[in-house]
Write an enzyme that holds these catalytic residues in place. Structure first.
Site, short mmCIF file in Angstrom:
data_model
loop_
_atom_site.label_atom_id
_atom_site.label_comp_id
_atom_site.label_asym_id
_atom_site.label_seq_id
_atom_site.Cartn_x
_atom_site.Cartn_y
_atom_site.Cartn_z
N GLY A 13 2.90 -9.75 5.76
CA GLY A 13 1.32 -10.35 5.62
C GLY A 13 0.87 -10.76 6.92
O GLY A 13 0.09 -11.61 6.80
N SER A 14 0.78 -10.15 7.83
CA SER A 14 0.18 -10.52 9.04
C SER A 14 -1.12 -10.12 9.07
O SER A 14 -2.25 -10.90 9.44
CB SER A 14 0.85 -9.87 10.41
OG SER A 14 0.51 -8.68 10.31
N MET A 91 2.70 -1.79 -0.93
CA MET A 91 3.50 -0.55 -0.67
C MET A 91 3.69 0.25 -1.79
O MET A 91 4.20 1.25 -1.92
CB MET A 91 4.98 -0.95 -0.53
CG MET A 91 5.22 -1.69 1.04
SD MET A 91 4.11 -0.72 2.40
CE MET A 91 5.48 0.59 2.68
N HIS A 111 -4.86 1.26 7.10
CA HIS A 111 -3.66 2.19 7.63
C HIS A 111 -3.64 2.21 9.03
O HIS A 111 -4.63 2.35 9.81
CB HIS A 111 -4.14 3.63 6.94
CG HIS A 111 -2.88 4.50 7.23
ND1 HIS A 111 -2.03 4.47 6.59
CD2 HIS A 111 -3.00 5.58 8.14
CE1 HIS A 111 -0.99 5.59 7.08
NE2 HIS A 111 -1.55 6.01 7.99
#
Ligand code: GRF
Length: 206
Positions: A13-14, A91, A111
């Site tokens: 979660g950065s 994911m 991405h």
């Protein structure tokens, strides 16, 4: 207009945290209405909790089919009436037709490579192992394909002097954090339309 966001994350979660930080610094005109995760032990949950953001955990195992699972996600998005769905280390591929249709051109993904090079998992390692000197970040609209939706934004990152894939990942991640919040902010000023493979930004009036 402030953009209402749902963040979908499966892990660390950065990017989620970076968006919250940019909102707090008033550089991103957005409000995160909900964190949706398919992983009950995702560290992203702690970030949501610390920021008093509602958390919805929805697990694939509780649904018979992928379509039913994605419908479950759509119901959550509808319930929080969000304008924009931000995938931040989510994911699973979104496949549900009703979800994709309802939120067409309003779901974005980040991405860690310059698509169409190195799609899929571990893109930074793929790029490093290939020996590319320049990799980067791609932010794109999401369709049913894997990492192949129309591109909104790209930034190159020089990884030529990185000693390993970890160092390359760290360098790319720093760029991700600023770029993602900027793209989220752009949705407060307009929207993206798709012409063939290309996106075009349409500024909203007033
Ligand atoms: C990021 O590298 C992002 O580009 C990719 O997954 C990673 C998620 O990291 N899609 P984090 O969970 O935001 O820290």
């Amino acid at each position: 207009m402030t953009v209402s966001v749902a963040v979908l994350a499966s892990g660390r979660g950065s990017n989620f945290k970076a968006i919250l930080d940019e909102i707090a610094a008033k550089r991103c005109d957005a409000s995160v209405k909900v964190l949706i995760t398919n992983n009950p032990s995702a560290p992203a949950i702690d970030i949501a909790r610390a920021n008093k953001i509602p958390i919805e955990i929805i697990e694939r195992k509780d649904f018979k089919t992928r379509d039913a699972f994605d419908d479950g996600i759509k119901k959550l998005l509808d319930r929080y009436s969000v304008d924009l769905v931000v995938l931040a280390g989510y994911m699973l591929i979104l496949k549900g037709q009703s979800l994709l249709a309802a939120y067409q051109n309003r779901i974005i993904n980040i991405h860690p490579a310059l698509l169409p090079a190195f799609p899929g998992v571990d893109a930074q390692r793929q790029a490093f192992d290939y020996g590319v000197k320049v990799s980067g970040v791609t932010i794109h609209l999401v369709d049913a394909s894997l990492d192949a939706g129309p591109i909104i934004h790209q930034e190159a990152v020089d990884i030529s002097d990185c000693k390993d894939a970890h160092e390359a990942s760290e360098r790319i991640l720093k760029v991700e954090h600023k770029a993602y919040a900027k793209v989220v902010d752009s949705f407060s000023k307009g929207r993206y339309i798709v012409e063939g493979r290309r996106t075009r930004f349409l500024k909203s009036r007033g």
